[in-house]
Enzyme design. Structure first.
Site, PDB file in Angstrom:
ATOM      1  N   MET A   1       0.852  -1.189   0.000  1.00 40.03           N
ATOM      2  CA  MET A   1       0.000   0.000   0.000  1.00 40.03           C
ATOM      3  C   MET A   1       0.884   1.234   0.000  1.00 40.03           C
ATOM      4  O   MET A   1       1.701   1.427   0.908  1.00 40.03           O
ATOM      5  CB  MET A   1      -0.909   0.011   1.231  1.00 40.03           C
ATOM      6  CG  MET A   1      -1.931  -1.108   1.261  1.00 40.03           C
ATOM      7  SD  MET A   1      -2.962  -1.073   2.753  1.00 40.03           S
ATOM      8  CE  MET A   1      -1.795  -1.732   3.973  1.00 40.03           C
TER       9      MET A   1
ATOM     10  N   LYS B   1      -0.081  -8.803  -8.801  1.00 36.09           N
ATOM     11  CA  LYS B   1      -1.284  -8.369  -8.078  1.00 36.09           C
ATOM     12  C   LYS B   1      -2.255  -7.781  -9.086  1.00 36.09           C
ATOM     13  O   LYS B   1      -1.899  -6.879  -9.844  1.00 36.09           O
ATOM     14  CB  LYS B   1      -0.904  -7.323  -7.023  1.00 36.09           C
ATOM     15  CG  LYS B   1      -2.100  -6.673  -6.301  1.00 36.09           C
ATOM     16  CD  LYS B   1      -2.601  -7.533  -5.178  1.00 36.09           C
ATOM     17  CE  LYS B   1      -3.853  -6.926  -4.534  1.00 36.09           C
ATOM     18  NZ  LYS B   1      -3.601  -5.644  -3.858  1.00 36.09           N
TER      19      LYS B   1
ATOM     20  N   CYS C   1      -3.629  -1.467  -8.686  1.00 36.42           N
ATOM     21  CA  CYS C   1      -3.901  -0.145  -8.120  1.00 36.42           C
ATOM     22  C   CYS C   1      -4.984   0.562  -8.934  1.00 36.42           C
ATOM     23  O   CYS C   1      -4.863   0.697 -10.154  1.00 36.42           O
ATOM     24  CB  CYS C   1      -2.637   0.695  -8.095  1.00 36.42           C
ATOM     25  SG  CYS C   1      -2.907   2.354  -7.409  1.00 36.42           S
TER      26      CYS C   1
END
EC number: 1.3.1.-
Length: 331
Positions: A17, A139, A100
Protein backbone atom coordinates in the site's frame (compact mmCIF):
# COMPACT_ATOMS: atom_id res chain seq x y z
CA UNK A 1 2.41 -21.81 0.71
CA UNK A 2 5.59 -21.34 -1.31
CA UNK A 3 6.66 -18.52 -3.58
CA UNK A 4 9.58 -19.94 -5.47
CA UNK A 5 12.01 -21.28 -2.85
CA UNK A 6 10.43 -19.28 -0.02
CA UNK A 7 8.02 -20.78 2.46
CA UNK A 8 5.36 -18.27 3.48
CA UNK A 9 4.16 -19.31 6.92
CA UNK A 10 1.63 -18.42 7.97
CA UNK A 11 0.15 -17.80 4.51
CA UNK A 12 -0.91 -14.29 5.52
CA UNK A 13 0.58 -11.46 3.50
CA UNK A 14 0.65 -7.72 4.13
CA UNK A 15 -0.58 -6.09 0.93
CA UNK A 16 1.56 -3.40 -0.69
CA UNK A 17 0.00 0.00 0.00
CA UNK A 18 1.55 3.27 -1.16
CA UNK A 19 2.31 5.53 1.77
CA UNK A 20 1.59 2.78 4.29
CA UNK A 21 3.73 -0.35 3.93
CA UNK A 22 7.06 1.32 4.56
CA UNK A 23 9.90 -0.52 6.25
CA UNK A 24 8.82 0.27 9.86
CA UNK A 25 5.28 -0.99 9.17
CA UNK A 26 6.46 -4.11 7.33
CA UNK A 27 8.78 -5.05 10.18
CA UNK A 28 6.02 -4.49 12.72
CA UNK A 29 3.49 -6.61 10.82
CA UNK A 30 6.01 -9.41 10.35
CA UNK A 31 6.76 -9.39 14.08
CA UNK A 32 3.02 -9.55 14.78
CA UNK A 33 2.32 -12.55 12.59
CA UNK A 34 2.48 -11.71 8.89
CA UNK A 35 4.25 -14.44 6.95
CA UNK A 36 5.37 -12.02 4.26
CA UNK A 37 5.12 -8.30 3.53
CA UNK A 38 5.44 -6.50 0.20
CA UNK A 39 6.95 -3.04 -0.13
CA UNK A 40 5.19 0.07 -1.23
CA UNK A 41 4.81 0.46 -4.98
CA UNK A 42 8.07 1.66 -6.57
CA UNK A 43 8.15 3.30 -9.96
CA UNK A 44 9.75 1.76 -13.03
CA UNK A 45 10.86 5.22 -14.18
CA UNK A 46 14.64 5.28 -13.61
CA UNK A 47 14.63 9.07 -13.27
CA UNK A 48 12.89 8.63 -9.92
CA UNK A 49 15.04 5.92 -8.39
CA UNK A 50 17.36 8.27 -6.54
CA UNK A 51 14.80 10.57 -4.96
CA UNK A 52 14.56 10.59 -1.19
CA UNK A 53 11.20 8.81 -1.30
CA UNK A 54 12.50 6.05 -3.58
CA UNK A 55 15.60 5.55 -1.46
CA UNK A 56 13.39 5.05 1.59
CA UNK A 57 11.26 2.57 -0.33
CA UNK A 58 14.32 0.65 -1.49
CA UNK A 59 15.86 0.35 1.98
CA UNK A 60 15.58 -3.31 3.03
CA UNK A 61 18.46 -3.55 5.49
CA UNK A 62 17.56 -5.80 8.39
CA UNK A 63 14.34 -7.14 6.89
CA UNK A 64 13.76 -10.86 7.33
CA UNK A 65 13.56 -13.03 4.23
CA UNK A 66 11.93 -12.92 1.82
CA UNK A 67 12.17 -9.27 0.81
CA UNK A 68 9.38 -8.44 -1.63
CA UNK A 69 9.35 -5.28 -3.77
CA UNK A 70 6.42 -4.14 -5.88
CA UNK A 71 7.11 -2.32 -9.14
CA UNK A 72 4.68 -0.33 -11.26
CA UNK A 73 4.62 0.95 -14.81
CA UNK A 74 3.39 0.15 -18.29
CA UNK A 75 6.49 -0.36 -20.40
CA UNK A 76 7.90 -3.92 -20.48
CA UNK A 77 11.49 -2.72 -20.93
CA UNK A 78 11.30 -0.22 -18.06
CA UNK A 79 9.68 -2.77 -15.77
CA UNK A 80 12.35 -5.35 -16.61
CA UNK A 81 15.05 -2.79 -15.81
CA UNK A 82 13.29 -1.88 -12.56
CA UNK A 83 13.13 -5.54 -11.57
CA UNK A 84 16.86 -5.96 -12.17
CA UNK A 85 17.66 -2.77 -10.27
CA UNK A 86 15.62 -3.80 -7.23
CA UNK A 87 17.07 -7.31 -7.19
CA UNK A 88 20.53 -5.73 -7.22
CA UNK A 89 19.41 -3.73 -4.17
CA UNK A 90 18.10 -6.60 -2.09
CA UNK A 91 14.75 -7.71 -3.51
CA UNK A 92 14.21 -11.47 -3.31
CA UNK A 93 10.72 -11.42 -4.85
CA UNK A 94 9.47 -8.94 -7.44
CA UNK A 95 5.76 -8.13 -7.48
CA UNK A 96 4.12 -6.39 -10.44
CA UNK A 97 1.30 -3.96 -9.74
CA UNK A 98 -1.74 -4.43 -11.98
CA UNK A 99 -4.20 -3.78 -9.19
CA UNK A 100 -3.90 -0.15 -8.12
CA UNK A 101 -7.13 1.73 -9.00
CA UNK A 102 -5.80 5.25 -8.36
CA UNK A 103 -6.54 7.68 -11.17
CA UNK A 104 -3.01 9.10 -11.26
CA UNK A 105 -1.63 5.57 -11.71
CA UNK A 106 -4.19 4.40 -14.27
CA UNK A 107 -3.87 7.63 -16.26
CA UNK A 108 -0.25 6.78 -17.08
CA UNK A 109 -1.28 3.29 -18.17
CA UNK A 110 -0.11 1.45 -15.07
CA UNK A 111 -1.75 -0.41 -12.21
CA UNK A 112 -5.17 -1.84 -13.00
CA UNK A 113 -5.39 0.11 -16.27
CA UNK A 114 -3.19 -2.62 -17.77
CA UNK A 115 -6.02 -5.13 -17.40
CA UNK A 116 -7.59 -3.52 -20.47
CA UNK A 117 -4.78 -4.81 -22.70
CA UNK A 118 -4.16 -8.52 -22.21
CA UNK A 119 -1.49 -8.63 -24.92
CA UNK A 120 0.49 -5.94 -23.09
CA UNK A 121 0.00 -7.83 -19.83
CA UNK A 122 1.66 -10.85 -21.41
CA UNK A 123 4.59 -8.84 -22.77
CA UNK A 124 5.21 -7.19 -19.40
CA UNK A 125 5.10 -10.44 -17.46
CA UNK A 126 7.37 -12.28 -19.88
CA UNK A 127 9.88 -9.41 -19.89
CA UNK A 128 10.09 -9.17 -16.11
CA UNK A 129 10.26 -12.94 -15.54
CA UNK A 130 13.09 -13.17 -18.09
CA UNK A 131 14.96 -10.24 -16.55
CA UNK A 132 15.57 -11.67 -13.07
CA UNK A 133 16.39 -14.97 -11.43
CA UNK A 134 14.05 -14.44 -8.46
CA UNK A 135 10.34 -15.28 -8.26
CA UNK A 136 8.00 -12.76 -9.90
CA UNK A 137 4.46 -12.36 -8.58
CA UNK A 138 1.47 -10.37 -9.80
CA UNK A 139 -1.28 -8.37 -8.08
CA UNK A 140 -4.50 -7.82 -10.05
CA UNK A 141 -8.18 -7.02 -9.66
CA UNK A 142 -11.02 -9.10 -11.03
CA UNK A 143 -11.19 -6.81 -14.06
CA UNK A 144 -11.47 -3.25 -15.32
CA UNK A 145 -15.22 -2.82 -14.80
CA UNK A 146 -18.42 -4.84 -14.47
CA UNK A 147 -18.56 -5.44 -18.22
CA UNK A 148 -14.92 -6.51 -18.37
CA UNK A 149 -14.24 -9.04 -15.61
CA UNK A 150 -11.21 -10.71 -17.18
CA UNK A 151 -9.26 -11.76 -14.11
CA UNK A 152 -9.48 -15.40 -15.17
CA UNK A 153 -7.91 -14.70 -18.57
CA UNK A 154 -5.17 -12.59 -16.98
CA UNK A 155 -4.46 -15.35 -14.46
CA UNK A 156 -3.94 -17.84 -17.27
CA UNK A 157 -1.60 -15.40 -19.01
CA UNK A 158 0.29 -14.98 -15.74
CA UNK A 159 0.75 -18.70 -15.27
CA UNK A 160 1.90 -19.16 -18.87
CA UNK A 161 4.38 -16.28 -18.45
CA UNK A 162 6.12 -17.87 -15.46
CA UNK A 163 4.52 -15.86 -12.66
CA UNK A 164 5.19 -17.62 -9.34
CA UNK A 165 2.08 -16.49 -7.43
CA UNK A 166 -0.97 -14.33 -8.00
CA UNK A 167 -2.88 -12.04 -5.63
CA UNK A 168 -6.41 -11.05 -6.62
CA UNK A 169 -8.43 -8.22 -5.10
CA UNK A 170 -12.12 -9.07 -5.33
CA UNK A 171 -13.21 -5.84 -7.00
CA UNK A 172 -12.95 -4.32 -10.46
CA UNK A 173 -10.96 -1.15 -10.99
CA UNK A 174 -14.03 1.07 -11.31
CA UNK A 175 -15.25 -0.07 -7.88
CA UNK A 176 -12.08 1.25 -6.20
CA UNK A 177 -12.86 0.26 -2.57
CA UNK A 178 -16.64 0.72 -2.65
CA UNK A 179 -19.26 -1.96 -2.19
CA UNK A 180 -18.26 -5.44 -1.13
CA UNK A 181 -15.49 -7.63 -2.48
CA UNK A 182 -16.70 -10.69 -4.39
CA UNK A 183 -14.90 -13.98 -4.17
CA UNK A 184 -16.50 -16.10 -6.90
CA UNK A 185 -14.03 -14.82 -9.49
CA UNK A 186 -11.14 -15.56 -7.14
CA UNK A 187 -12.45 -19.09 -6.63
CA UNK A 188 -12.67 -19.58 -10.40
CA UNK A 189 -9.10 -18.35 -10.81
CA UNK A 190 -7.87 -20.71 -8.13
CA UNK A 191 -9.52 -23.63 -9.93
CA UNK A 192 -8.04 -22.60 -13.30
CA UNK A 193 -4.34 -22.24 -12.43
CA UNK A 194 -1.76 -24.34 -10.60
CA UNK A 195 0.29 -21.45 -9.17
CA UNK A 196 -0.44 -20.19 -5.64
CA UNK A 197 -3.35 -17.73 -5.45
CA UNK A 198 -4.01 -15.24 -2.67
CA UNK A 199 -7.38 -13.62 -1.99
CA UNK A 200 -7.50 -9.93 -1.11
CA UNK A 201 -10.30 -7.55 -0.21
CA UNK A 202 -12.49 -7.00 2.87
CA UNK A 203 -10.64 -9.53 5.04
CA UNK A 204 -11.33 -7.64 8.24
CA UNK A 205 -11.13 -10.24 11.01
CA UNK A 206 -10.37 -13.86 11.77
CA UNK A 207 -13.83 -15.22 11.02
CA UNK A 208 -13.99 -13.40 7.69
CA UNK A 209 -10.55 -14.80 6.88
CA UNK A 210 -11.77 -18.35 7.44
CA UNK A 211 -14.91 -17.71 5.40
CA UNK A 212 -12.88 -16.37 2.46
CA UNK A 213 -10.55 -19.36 2.56
CA UNK A 214 -13.52 -21.71 2.50
CA UNK A 215 -15.27 -19.77 -0.28
CA UNK A 216 -12.27 -19.56 -2.59
CA UNK A 217 -9.95 -22.47 -1.78
CA UNK A 218 -6.98 -20.13 -2.14
CA UNK A 219 -3.49 -20.81 -0.84
CA UNK A 220 -3.21 -17.67 1.25
CA UNK A 221 -4.73 -14.34 2.18
CA UNK A 222 -3.50 -10.81 1.52
CA UNK A 223 -4.57 -8.14 4.01
CA UNK A 224 -4.31 -4.42 3.40
CA UNK A 225 -6.54 -1.74 4.91
CA UNK A 226 -7.61 -3.93 7.85
CA UNK A 227 -4.01 -3.88 9.10
CA UNK A 228 -3.91 -0.09 9.30
CA UNK A 229 -3.87 0.74 12.99
CA UNK A 230 -4.26 -2.95 13.74
CA UNK A 231 -1.05 -4.71 12.74
CA UNK A 232 -1.81 -7.53 15.19
CA UNK A 233 -4.61 -8.75 12.88
CA UNK A 234 -2.18 -11.28 11.41
CA UNK A 235 -1.63 -12.87 14.81
CA UNK A 236 -5.37 -12.95 15.44
CA UNK A 237 -6.14 -14.64 12.12
CA UNK A 238 -3.28 -17.12 12.37
CA UNK A 239 -4.36 -18.21 15.86
CA UNK A 240 -7.99 -18.62 14.83
CA UNK A 241 -7.18 -20.61 11.70
CA UNK A 242 -4.88 -22.91 13.70
CA UNK A 243 -7.09 -23.42 16.75
CA UNK A 244 -10.63 -22.36 15.91
CA UNK A 245 -10.51 -20.04 18.92
CA UNK A 246 -10.34 -16.26 18.90
CA UNK A 247 -7.68 -14.44 20.85
CA UNK A 248 -9.03 -12.02 23.45
CA UNK A 249 -9.22 -8.42 22.21
CA UNK A 250 -6.01 -6.49 22.61
CA UNK A 251 -6.14 -4.26 25.68
CA UNK A 252 -5.57 -0.51 25.34
CA UNK A 253 -2.29 -0.94 27.23
CA UNK A 254 -1.10 -3.57 24.74
CA UNK A 255 -2.21 -1.50 21.74
CA UNK A 256 -0.51 1.56 23.22
CA UNK A 257 2.75 -0.35 23.65
CA UNK A 258 2.69 -1.47 20.01
CA UNK A 259 1.95 2.07 18.88
CA UNK A 260 4.81 3.40 21.04
CA UNK A 261 7.24 1.02 19.34
CA UNK A 262 5.87 1.91 15.91
CA UNK A 263 6.36 5.63 16.53
CA UNK A 264 9.95 5.13 17.68
CA UNK A 265 10.70 3.13 14.52
CA UNK A 266 9.18 5.86 12.32
CA UNK A 267 11.33 8.56 13.95
CA UNK A 268 14.46 6.41 13.63
CA UNK A 269 13.81 5.58 9.98
CA UNK A 270 12.69 8.95 8.62
CA UNK A 271 14.20 11.40 11.07
CA UNK A 272 12.13 13.43 13.52
CA UNK A 273 10.43 15.96 11.25
CA UNK A 274 9.29 13.53 8.55
CA UNK A 275 8.64 10.76 11.07
CA UNK A 276 6.27 12.99 13.05
CA UNK A 277 4.39 13.92 9.88
CA UNK A 278 4.07 10.33 8.62
CA UNK A 279 3.05 9.10 12.07
CA UNK A 280 -0.10 11.25 12.07
CA UNK A 281 -2.08 8.98 9.77
CA UNK A 282 -1.05 5.91 11.77
CA UNK A 283 -2.13 7.60 15.00
CA UNK A 284 -5.56 8.19 13.47
CA UNK A 285 -5.84 4.53 12.49
CA UNK A 286 -4.78 3.26 15.92
CA UNK A 287 -7.38 5.50 17.58
CA UNK A 288 -10.16 4.70 15.12
CA UNK A 289 -13.27 3.33 16.87
CA UNK A 290 -11.87 4.17 20.31
CA UNK A 291 -13.48 6.61 22.74
CA UNK A 292 -12.87 10.30 22.09
CA UNK A 293 -10.78 9.50 19.04
CA UNK A 294 -11.69 12.75 17.28
CA UNK A 295 -10.48 14.83 20.21
CA UNK A 296 -7.31 12.78 20.44
CA UNK A 297 -6.52 13.29 16.76
CA UNK A 298 -7.14 17.01 17.02
CA UNK A 299 -4.59 17.26 19.82
CA UNK A 300 -1.95 14.80 18.59
CA UNK A 301 -1.91 16.26 15.08
CA UNK A 302 -0.75 19.57 16.53
CA UNK A 303 2.37 17.97 18.01
CA UNK A 304 5.46 19.17 16.15
CA UNK A 305 8.12 17.12 17.89
CA UNK A 306 8.64 13.42 18.43
CA UNK A 307 8.66 13.93 22.19
CA UNK A 308 5.33 15.76 22.18
CA UNK A 309 3.68 13.29 19.81
CA UNK A 310 4.89 10.28 21.76
CA UNK A 311 3.83 11.81 25.08
CA UNK A 312 0.35 12.55 23.75
CA UNK A 313 -0.08 9.05 22.33
CA UNK A 314 1.13 7.40 25.54
CA UNK A 315 -1.12 9.64 27.63
CA UNK A 316 -4.18 8.74 25.54
CA UNK A 317 -3.71 4.98 25.66
CA UNK A 318 -2.83 5.07 29.36
CA UNK A 319 -6.10 6.91 29.96
CA UNK A 320 -7.95 4.31 27.90
CA UNK A 321 -6.39 1.54 29.96
CA UNK A 322 -7.39 3.27 33.18
CA UNK A 323 -10.90 4.08 31.93
CA UNK A 324 -10.26 7.74 32.73
CA UNK A 325 -13.00 9.53 30.78
CA UNK A 326 -12.12 12.96 32.14
CA UNK A 327 -8.56 12.61 30.89
CA UNK A 328 -9.71 11.23 27.54
CA UNK A 329 -11.83 14.29 26.93
CA UNK A 330 -8.78 16.52 27.23
CA UNK A 331 -6.19 14.13 25.73
Amino acid sequence: MHIGPYSIAPALVLAPMAGVTDKPFRLLCKRLGAGYAVSEMTTSDPRMWHTRKSLWRMDHRGEPDPVGVQIAGGDPRYLADAARYNVDHGAQIIDINMGCPAKKVCNVWAGSALLQDEALVGRILEAVVAAVDVPVTLKIRTGWNHENVNGLQVARIAEASGIAALAVHGRTRDQHYTGEAEYATIAAIKQAVAIPVLANGDITDARKARAVLHATGVDGLMIGRAAQGRPWIFREISHFLATGKELPPLSPAEAGAILHEHLLQLYAFYGEETGVRIARKHLGWYAKDRPENAGFRAVVNRAETAEAQLRCADHYFQALAAGDQATLQTA
